[in-house]
Design a protein around this motif. Sequence first.
Motif, mmCIF file in Angstrom:
data_model
loop_
_atom_site.group_PDB
_atom_site.id
_atom_site.type_symbol
_atom_site.label_atom_id
_atom_site.label_comp_id
_atom_site.label_asym_id
_atom_site.label_seq_id
_atom_site.Cartn_x
_atom_site.Cartn_y
_atom_site.Cartn_z
ATOM 1 N N TYR A 221 45.253 13.497 111.372
ATOM 2 C CA TYR A 221 44.481 14.619 111.924
ATOM 3 C C TYR A 221 43.328 15.001 111.003
ATOM 4 C CZ TYR A 221 48.062 15.017 115.417
ATOM 5 O OH TYR A 221 48.909 14.738 116.455
ATOM 6 N N ALA A 222 43.590 14.935 109.705
ATOM 7 C CA ALA A 222 42.547 15.315 108.751
ATOM 8 C C ALA A 222 41.308 14.434 108.919
ATOM 9 C CB ALA A 222 43.078 15.208 107.324
ATOM 10 N N SER A 223 41.548 13.168 109.253
ATOM 11 C CA SER A 223 40.431 12.248 109.423
ATOM 12 C C SER A 223 39.452 12.771 110.480
ATOM 13 C CB SER A 223 40.982 10.878 109.834
ATOM 14 O OG SER A 223 39.951 10.061 110.313
ATOM 15 N N LYS A 224 39.997 13.319 111.562
ATOM 16 C CA LYS A 224 39.142 13.841 112.632
ATOM 17 C C LYS A 224 38.439 15.129 112.192
ATOM 18 C CE LYS A 224 39.290 14.197 117.638
ATOM 19 N NZ LYS A 224 38.827 15.506 118.038
ATOM 20 N N CYS A 225 39.206 16.019 111.564
ATOM 21 C CA CYS A 225 38.614 17.292 111.116
ATOM 22 C C CYS A 225 37.479 17.041 110.129
ATOM 23 C CB CYS A 225 39.667 18.165 110.434
ATOM 24 S SG CYS A 225 41.034 18.649 111.489
ATOM 25 N N ILE A 226 37.740 16.173 109.153
ATOM 26 C CA ILE A 226 36.729 15.924 108.123
ATOM 27 C C ILE A 226 35.504 15.234 108.730
ATOM 28 C CG2 ILE A 226 36.254 14.550 106.038
ATOM 29 C CD1 ILE A 226 37.839 17.048 105.362
ATOM 30 N N HIS A 227 35.760 14.364 109.702
ATOM 31 C CA HIS A 227 34.636 13.713 110.380
ATOM 32 C C HIS A 227 33.737 14.766 111.036
ATOM 33 C CE1 HIS A 227 32.589 10.390 112.407
ATOM 34 N NE2 HIS A 227 32.612 11.124 113.506
ATOM 35 N N GLU A 228 34.367 15.760 111.660
ATOM 36 C CA GLU A 228 33.581 16.808 112.328
ATOM 37 C C GLU A 228 32.874 17.691 111.305
ATOM 38 O OE1 GLU A 228 36.540 16.736 116.204
ATOM 39 O OE2 GLU A 228 36.469 18.564 114.978
ATOM 40 N N ILE A 229 33.581 18.021 110.217
ATOM 41 C CA ILE A 229 32.943 18.842 109.175
ATOM 42 C C ILE A 229 31.778 18.080 108.560
ATOM 43 C CG2 ILE A 229 33.306 19.833 106.867
ATOM 44 C CD1 ILE A 229 36.210 20.465 107.834
ATOM 45 N N ASN A 230 31.964 16.779 108.383
ATOM 46 C CA ASN A 230 30.902 16.001 107.745
ATOM 47 C C ASN A 230 29.694 15.806 108.652
ATOM 48 O OD1 ASN A 230 29.902 14.896 105.415
ATOM 49 N ND2 ASN A 230 30.559 12.811 105.931
ATOM 50 N N SER A 231 29.867 16.064 109.952
ATOM 51 C CA SER A 231 28.672 16.040 110.806
ATOM 52 C C SER A 231 27.764 17.218 110.454
ATOM 53 C CB SER A 231 29.079 16.077 112.279
ATOM 54 O OG SER A 231 29.622 17.347 112.595
ATOM 55 N N ILE A 232 28.322 18.199 109.756
ATOM 56 C CA ILE A 232 27.515 19.346 109.303
ATOM 57 C C ILE A 232 27.070 19.173 107.848
ATOM 58 C CG2 ILE A 232 27.529 21.860 108.936
ATOM 59 C CD1 ILE A 232 29.806 21.860 111.150
ATOM 60 N N VAL A 233 28.018 18.838 106.952
ATOM 61 C CA VAL A 233 27.641 18.799 105.522
ATOM 62 C C VAL A 233 26.968 17.489 105.134
ATOM 63 C CG1 VAL A 233 29.441 20.463 104.895
ATOM 64 C CG2 VAL A 233 29.894 18.029 104.597
ATOM 65 N N LYS A 234 27.179 16.447 105.915
ATOM 66 C CA LYS A 234 26.430 15.190 105.800
ATOM 67 C C LYS A 234 26.508 14.533 104.423
ATOM 68 C CE LYS A 234 23.129 16.453 109.427
ATOM 69 N NZ LYS A 234 23.931 15.827 110.494
ATOM 70 N N ALA A 235 27.729 14.375 103.908
ATOM 71 C CA ALA A 235 27.911 13.586 102.686
ATOM 72 C C ALA A 235 27.937 12.105 103.051
ATOM 73 C CB ALA A 235 29.227 13.978 102.008
ATOM 74 N N PRO A 236 27.466 11.237 102.158
ATOM 75 C CA PRO A 236 27.610 9.800 102.421
ATOM 76 C C PRO A 236 29.056 9.369 102.183
ATOM 77 C CG PRO A 236 26.491 10.155 100.313
ATOM 78 C CD PRO A 236 26.781 11.521 100.885
ATOM 79 N N THR A 237 29.761 9.053 103.264
ATOM 80 C CA THR A 237 31.204 8.734 103.170
ATOM 81 C C THR A 237 31.541 7.512 104.022
ATOM 82 O OG1 THR A 237 31.650 10.238 105.010
ATOM 83 C CG2 THR A 237 31.875 11.165 102.804
ATOM 84 N N PRO A 238 31.032 6.348 103.628
ATOM 85 C CA PRO A 238 31.278 5.157 104.468
ATOM 86 C C PRO A 238 32.751 4.795 104.600
ATOM 87 C CG PRO A 238 30.233 4.546 102.368
ATOM 88 C CD PRO A 238 30.160 6.045 102.483
ATOM 89 N N ILE A 239 33.566 5.072 103.590
ATOM 90 C CA ILE A 239 34.998 4.731 103.708
ATOM 91 C C ILE A 239 35.650 5.649 104.735
ATOM 92 C CG2 ILE A 239 37.213 4.546 102.491
ATOM 93 C CD1 ILE A 239 35.621 4.033 99.902
#
Lengths: 336, 336
Positions: B292-310
Amino acid sequence: MNRAYTVIGNGSFATALTKVLCDSNHEVTWWMRSEVAKNYLVTHQHNPHYLSQVRFDNPRLTYTNDICAAIKQGDVILFAVPSAFITQILALIPQDLLAGKKILSSIKGIVPQDNLLLNEYLHREYSINDDHYCCITGPCHAEEVAAEKLSYLTFSSSNQSLAQDIAEDFANSYLRTLVSQDVYGVQYAAILKNIYALGAGIAHGLDYGDNFLSVYNTNCFNELENFMTAVADHNQQLNTPHHYNSGPYLGDLLVTAYSLHSRNRRFGNMIGKGYSVPAAKLELNMVAEGYYASKCIHEINSIVKAPTPILDELYNILWENKSANIAFQNISSLLH
Amino acid sequence: MNRAYTVIGNGSFATALTKVLCDSNHEVTWWMRSEVAKNYLVTHQHNPHYLSQVRFDNPRLTYTNDICAAIKQGDVILFAVPSAFITQILALIPQDLLAGKKILSSIKGIVPQDNLLLNEYLHREYSINDDHYCCITGPCHAEEVAAEKLSYLTFSSSNQSLAQDIAEDFANSYLRTLVSQDVYGVQYAAILKNIYALGAGIAHGLDYGDNFLSVYNTNCFNELENFMTAVADHNQQLNTPHHYNSGPYLGDLLVTAYSLHSRNRRFGNMIGKGYSVPAAKLELNMVAEGYYASKCIHEINSIVKAPTPILDELYNILWENKSANIAFQNISSLLH
């Protein structure tokens, strides 16, 4: 250019790297001291003592125990022997034979007595400049290279085109190769990680658990960065690019510290269980690189003066007869 | 001041933390939803499902399944439940009961739907300010706390005297406690490490070895730093001191990624072996936090936009049905 390689040594990492060079169809001359070992390989096409499942049936590979002939054959001379033996082996080689050769090292230790990295020693004794020197660092268990499990090696040299050329020679489907300019830093990291892994073994022997070990390893990485920075300052390499969250630094520390099979960890475990250093040496019938490295690094750090409380306590255990129990109580109070 | 604690939850970490509070002789009210579970503890003085060897015979410990009574008893309310259940449990508590209480959280996940950390959610829904909030992060296997193996916990709050007070309450001979101001960062690190550990499980399932895993973990740590930095920027917490080479960041990542027993790793391993996500869920009869965290962090990262290819590729595997094999080929080409 199709470079010819000479491999010096027939331990596990030498065997793994010879396999890699054969797989990419380079001309390889493989030197080992023992005629028996050489003849066995000629007849049976595998090394009976290390990675014995790897078959060497490449027509461009030749074996020799004549070191002068071996050196003459190679454009690049790969030294892959324990650091304790390197000066004895170099003493077999007439100085002029090394002139103009490219030197490649996978040695993870310091030249004994002199407390020098191999490039420093070769410069002083053989007038070989750093632009002819490249070193290979992990993280890399040789066993996984033998099994063709994807691994990463870093090739470091002050001469970036040399590093790049050699890195390309080793790259294949199971080996990714990277280059670095931080020739001092990667070699020190490869040495330090053995000491820290020995310490992880001591902690395990003292019955510390995985929670502790994760914090210990984290703080070791922190301390490794301190040491690298102090060495770079001392060598006036402030402009050498480095990124410590990468394979040859943190990665190499992790693969060693979490390996249950490393000699360093086994040696440390016995110390933690209460064996004296001489008793552990006798029992294991071998000496871990981290044991000698601890003394060398202690001496080097008397010059570069990095804050290294973990290394200091490990030195105290291994060389000053300090109680491992008390030393680790001190270490545990410093961790964060 | 002798603070009274209320513990909400009876999983393994709740059980371990209750033991710690009892060992330092605090007044503890332990709430669990199930009356059967409560009655079992009253009668048998141990939790049958988690850390069952830990005996609870402290006269200052009381059990209840009346959540309102539990909250009234405590000065500090410790929430130690899976993140998936936190909103249901909070819904049982009248808002005014939490007024003035100090909130302590050991939740390693994001409040579902809202993509909020618990302090953000409590602020929005219960007007609880960050100066009443403190969180606990590892690295910490509950089993080792139960066995009284030396472990380190970090207590983080924007209110440093609160963090200090609570840290002192938990400190004992087998538990070192540290304090931090980086309340956002440590919580995100605790969440991210579950996703990366799930990824380590996938890699293992795909038959990658220890050499790869060490480089993978190293690069995960690198990416975790990127994410932390982007989140701190986004929350304008630029002045929050942090030191990522420490227990709650790198240490927590290591203890989870190298644990063969974590749910996240087991779940990932099945994905790597070729199970579909629904099949892995059915087979394991549980869901890993990292999923579940994978989905939440993906959504949060659409805002904070860190480079997270892994993280991006792990999301693709878990939520977009991408081939794990292809995703890890992509990841492996990026590692250094």
